[in-house]
Design a protein around this motif. Structure first.
Motif, PDB file in Angstrom:
ATOM      1  N   ARG A 168      14.946 -69.086 -24.110  1.00  0.00           N
ATOM      2  CA  ARG A 168      15.510 -69.438 -25.471  1.00  0.00           C
ATOM      3  C   ARG A 168      17.029 -69.308 -25.137  1.00  0.00           C
ATOM      4  NH1 ARG A 168      11.569 -66.372 -28.295  1.00  0.00           N
ATOM      5  NH2 ARG A 168       9.807 -67.705 -28.733  1.00  0.00           N
ATOM      6  N   MET A 169      17.129 -68.385 -24.610  1.00  0.00           N
ATOM      7  CA  MET A 169      18.832 -68.194 -24.599  1.00  0.00           C
ATOM      8  C   MET A 169      19.270 -69.137 -23.528  1.00  0.00           C
ATOM      9  SD  MET A 169      21.105 -65.084 -23.012  1.00  0.00           S
ATOM     10  CE  MET A 169      20.740 -65.437 -21.435  1.00  0.00           C
ATOM     11  N   PHE A 170      18.673 -69.584 -22.472  1.00  0.00           N
ATOM     12  CA  PHE A 170      19.289 -70.698 -21.711  1.00  0.00           C
ATOM     13  C   PHE A 170      19.277 -71.794 -22.299  1.00  0.00           C
ATOM     14  CE2 PHE A 170      18.651 -73.938 -18.575  1.00  0.00           C
ATOM     15  CZ  PHE A 170      19.661 -73.520 -17.935  1.00  0.00           C
ATOM     16  N   ASN A 171      18.495 -72.407 -23.060  1.00  0.00           N
ATOM     17  CA  ASN A 171      18.114 -73.480 -23.897  1.00  0.00           C
ATOM     18  C   ASN A 171      19.232 -73.587 -24.948  1.00  0.00           C
ATOM     19  OD1 ASN A 171      15.929 -74.769 -22.335  1.00  0.00           O
ATOM     20  ND2 ASN A 171      14.373 -73.790 -23.897  1.00  0.00           N
ATOM     21  N   GLY A 172      19.588 -72.721 -25.540  1.00  0.00           N
ATOM     22  CA  GLY A 172      20.518 -72.441 -26.728  1.00  0.00           C
ATOM     23  C   GLY A 172      21.883 -72.584 -26.001  1.00  0.00           C
ATOM     24  N   LEU A 173      22.259 -71.922 -24.800  1.00  0.00           N
ATOM     25  CA  LEU A 173      23.433 -72.201 -23.846  1.00  0.00           C
ATOM     26  C   LEU A 173      23.699 -73.753 -23.556  1.00  0.00           C
ATOM     27  CD1 LEU A 173      24.662 -70.050 -20.956  1.00  0.00           C
ATOM     28  CD2 LEU A 173      24.426 -72.476 -20.646  1.00  0.00           C
ATOM     29  N   VAL A 174      22.585 -74.237 -23.136  1.00  0.00           N
ATOM     30  CA  VAL A 174      22.699 -75.713 -22.846  1.00  0.00           C
ATOM     31  C   VAL A 174      23.123 -76.526 -23.939  1.00  0.00           C
ATOM     32  CG1 VAL A 174      21.417 -77.690 -21.967  1.00  0.00           C
ATOM     33  CG2 VAL A 174      21.369 -75.295 -20.536  1.00  0.00           C
ATOM     34  N   GLU A 175      22.181 -76.370 -25.064  1.00  0.00           N
ATOM     35  CA  GLU A 175      22.427 -77.206 -26.301  1.00  0.00           C
ATOM     36  C   GLU A 175      23.765 -77.020 -26.798  1.00  0.00           C
ATOM     37  OE1 GLU A 175      20.648 -77.261 -30.726  1.00  0.00           O
ATOM     38  OE2 GLU A 175      19.356 -76.849 -29.198  1.00  0.00           O
ATOM     39  N   ARG A 176      24.268 -75.925 -26.845  1.00  0.00           N
ATOM     40  CA  ARG A 176      25.607 -75.413 -27.564  1.00  0.00           C
ATOM     41  C   ARG A 176      26.650 -76.018 -26.624  1.00  0.00           C
ATOM     42  NH1 ARG A 176      26.975 -70.047 -30.160  1.00  0.00           N
ATOM     43  NH2 ARG A 176      27.180 -71.319 -31.965  1.00  0.00           N
ATOM     44  N   CYS A 177      26.744 -75.707 -25.466  1.00  0.00           N
ATOM     45  CA  CYS A 177      27.811 -76.036 -24.410  1.00  0.00           C
ATOM     46  C   CYS A 177      27.895 -77.761 -24.329  1.00  0.00           C
ATOM     47  CB  CYS A 177      27.747 -75.327 -23.232  1.00  0.00           C
ATOM     48  SG  CYS A 177      28.034 -73.590 -23.277  1.00  0.00           S
ATOM     49  N   PHE A 178      26.566 -78.385 -24.132  1.00  0.00           N
ATOM     50  CA  PHE A 178      26.656 -79.905 -24.226  1.00  0.00           C
ATOM     51  C   PHE A 178      27.062 -80.499 -25.451  1.00  0.00           C
ATOM     52  CE2 PHE A 178      24.485 -83.771 -24.665  1.00  0.00           C
ATOM     53  CZ  PHE A 178      24.738 -84.352 -23.326  1.00  0.00           C
ATOM     54  N   SER A 179      26.796 -79.946 -26.525  1.00  0.00           N
ATOM     55  CA  SER A 179      27.129 -80.592 -27.580  1.00  0.00           C
ATOM     56  C   SER A 179      28.596 -80.341 -28.080  1.00  0.00           C
ATOM     57  CB  SER A 179      26.467 -79.730 -28.966  1.00  0.00           C
ATOM     58  OG  SER A 179      25.104 -79.921 -29.135  1.00  0.00           O
ATOM     59  N   GLU A 189      33.937 -80.461 -17.576  1.00  0.00           N
ATOM     60  CA  GLU A 189      33.476 -79.356 -16.708  1.00  0.00           C
ATOM     61  C   GLU A 189      34.134 -78.139 -16.910  1.00  0.00           C
ATOM     62  OE1 GLU A 189      32.899 -78.512 -11.878  1.00  0.00           O
ATOM     63  OE2 GLU A 189      33.415 -80.640 -12.712  1.00  0.00           O
ATOM     64  N   LYS A 190      35.632 -77.960 -17.178  1.00  0.00           N
ATOM     65  CA  LYS A 190      36.148 -76.800 -17.667  1.00  0.00           C
ATOM     66  C   LYS A 190      35.523 -76.073 -18.948  1.00  0.00           C
ATOM     67  CE  LYS A 190      40.624 -74.647 -18.408  1.00  0.00           C
ATOM     68  NZ  LYS A 190      42.010 -74.506 -18.573  1.00  0.00           N
ATOM     69  N   CYS A 191      35.420 -76.983 -19.933  1.00  0.00           N
ATOM     70  CA  CYS A 191      34.853 -76.626 -21.450  1.00  0.00           C
ATOM     71  C   CYS A 191      33.452 -76.198 -20.886  1.00  0.00           C
ATOM     72  CB  CYS A 191      34.881 -77.872 -22.325  1.00  0.00           C
ATOM     73  SG  CYS A 191      34.117 -77.542 -23.627  1.00  0.00           S
ATOM     74  N   VAL A 192      32.435 -76.666 -20.098  1.00  0.00           N
ATOM     75  CA  VAL A 192      31.215 -76.255 -20.167  1.00  0.00           C
ATOM     76  C   VAL A 192      31.243 -74.677 -19.334  1.00  0.00           C
ATOM     77  CG1 VAL A 192      29.073 -76.523 -18.825  1.00  0.00           C
ATOM     78  CG2 VAL A 192      30.006 -78.553 -20.001  1.00  0.00           C
ATOM     79  N   THR A 193      32.016 -74.608 -18.359  1.00  0.00           N
ATOM     80  CA  THR A 193      32.272 -73.318 -17.730  1.00  0.00           C
ATOM     81  C   THR A 193      32.702 -72.299 -18.596  1.00  0.00           C
ATOM     82  OG1 THR A 193      32.745 -74.425 -15.521  1.00  0.00           O
ATOM     83  CG2 THR A 193      33.286 -72.262 -15.827  1.00  0.00           C
ATOM     84  N   THR A 194      33.694 -72.530 -19.454  1.00  0.00           N
ATOM     85  CA  THR A 194      34.290 -71.746 -20.325  1.00  0.00           C
ATOM     86  C   THR A 194      33.267 -71.233 -21.429  1.00  0.00           C
ATOM     87  OG1 THR A 194      36.700 -72.650 -20.100  1.00  0.00           O
ATOM     88  CG2 THR A 194      36.109 -71.169 -22.094  1.00  0.00           C
ATOM     89  N   CYS A 195      32.415 -72.288 -22.098  1.00  0.00           N
ATOM     90  CA  CYS A 195      31.565 -72.085 -23.098  1.00  0.00           C
ATOM     91  C   CYS A 195      30.352 -71.236 -22.377  1.00  0.00           C
ATOM     92  CB  CYS A 195      31.064 -73.438 -23.459  1.00  0.00           C
ATOM     93  SG  CYS A 195      29.593 -73.305 -24.548  1.00  0.00           S
ATOM     94  N   ALA A 196      29.824 -71.565 -21.400  1.00  0.00           N
ATOM     95  CA  ALA A 196      28.658 -70.865 -20.734  1.00  0.00           C
ATOM     96  C   ALA A 196      29.191 -69.405 -20.237  1.00  0.00           C
ATOM     97  CB  ALA A 196      28.404 -71.471 -19.446  1.00  0.00           C
ATOM     98  N   ASN A 197      30.424 -69.263 -20.039  1.00  0.00           N
ATOM     99  CA  ASN A 197      30.678 -67.839 -19.718  1.00  0.00           C
ATOM    100  C   ASN A 197      30.935 -67.057 -20.798  1.00  0.00           C
ATOM    101  OD1 ASN A 197      31.093 -67.946 -16.840  1.00  0.00           O
ATOM    102  ND2 ASN A 197      33.245 -68.813 -17.112  1.00  0.00           N
ATOM    103  N   CYS A 245      31.023 -79.938 -25.562  1.00  0.00           N
ATOM    104  CA  CYS A 245      32.043 -80.324 -24.134  1.00  0.00           C
ATOM    105  C   CYS A 245      31.431 -81.609 -23.801  1.00  0.00           C
ATOM    106  CB  CYS A 245      31.671 -79.162 -23.283  1.00  0.00           C
ATOM    107  SG  CYS A 245      32.048 -77.441 -23.704  1.00  0.00           S
ATOM    108  N   VAL A 246      30.549 -82.068 -24.152  1.00  0.00           N
ATOM    109  CA  VAL A 246      30.386 -83.483 -23.402  1.00  0.00           C
ATOM    110  C   VAL A 246      30.533 -84.581 -24.407  1.00  0.00           C
ATOM    111  CG1 VAL A 246      28.555 -84.889 -22.282  1.00  0.00           C
ATOM    112  CG2 VAL A 246      28.545 -82.519 -21.719  1.00  0.00           C
ATOM    113  N   THR A 247      31.518 -85.466 -23.929  1.00  0.00           N
ATOM    114  CA  THR A 247      31.853 -86.196 -25.100  1.00  0.00           C
ATOM    115  C   THR A 247      31.907 -87.774 -24.776  1.00  0.00           C
ATOM    116  OG1 THR A 247      33.946 -86.407 -24.376  1.00  0.00           O
ATOM    117  CG2 THR A 247      33.815 -85.142 -26.020  1.00  0.00           C
ATOM    118  N   GLY A 248      31.631 -87.944 -23.241  1.00  0.00           N
ATOM    119  CA  GLY A 248      31.474 -89.400 -22.674  1.00  0.00           C
ATOM    120  C   GLY A 248      30.315 -89.635 -21.880  1.00  0.00           C
ATOM    121  N   PHE A 249      29.765 -90.550 -21.747  1.00  0.00           N
ATOM    122  CA  PHE A 249      28.344 -90.797 -21.022  1.00  0.00           C
ATOM    123  C   PHE A 249      28.717 -92.034 -20.302  1.00  0.00           C
ATOM    124  CE2 PHE A 249      27.132 -88.625 -25.072  1.00  0.00           C
ATOM    125  CZ  PHE A 249      26.345 -87.527 -24.630  1.00  0.00           C
ATOM    126  N   ARG A 250      29.799 -92.232 -19.846  1.00  0.00           N
ATOM    127  CA  ARG A 250      30.145 -93.622 -19.063  1.00  0.00           C
ATOM    128  C   ARG A 250      29.986 -93.093 -17.578  1.00  0.00           C
ATOM    129  NH1 ARG A 250      33.551 -97.790 -21.316  1.00  0.00           N
ATOM    130  NH2 ARG A 250      33.810 -97.314 -23.516  1.00  0.00           N
TER     131      ARG A 250
END
Length: 120
Positions: free
Chosen positions: A57-68, A84-92, A70-75
């Motif tokens: 649950r914790m891992f899924n929460g981390l992925v969901e929160r950081c993805f939402s 990548e920097k945002c995801v790293t900071t968010c996960a930490n 930090c990830v803005t483009g799907f091209r």
């Protein structure tokens, strides 16, 4: 105590879901005192299962929160440098927060055990 050394409090914590799990785990821990070896093994297996579920649950929460956040483009298949920097900071931050909550849980649990030992 065999059970306390077996548990890792950081795995017990999922933001906002500590109290329901805490009660279930405390109940199991109290039951361990008067249980047979077979019952203890079964209870430890149940605790490990609860820990695994909370970890997932914790891992899924981390992925969901950081993805939402930090990830803005799907091209592209790859993350951009800012993403990548945002995801790293968010996960930490998420892991540090979860670790701190787990540490606090351990401290409170130790205080409760001390108080119970002094009373009983």
């Amino acid at each position: 105590n065999e059970l306390v050394s077996h548990l890792e409090p950081r795995r017990l914590v999922v933001a906002g879901r500590l109290k329901p799990r805490l009660g279930a785990m405390q109940s199991l821990m109290q039951s361990m005192e008067h249980a047979s070896a077979e019952q203890r093994t079964e209870m430890l297996e149940r605790l490990e299962e609860m820990q695994l579920k909370d970890t997932l649950r914790m891992f899924n929460g981390l992925v969901e929160r950081c993805f939402s956040e930090c990830v803005t483009g799907f091209r592209s298949k790859a993350l951009t440098a800012p993403e990548e920097k945002c995801v790293t900071t968010c996960a930490n931050k998420y892991l540090k927060h979860s670790g701190r909550v787990g540490q606090r849980f351990g401290e409170l649990s130790a205080q409760q055990n001390e108080a119970a030992a002094q009373q009983g």
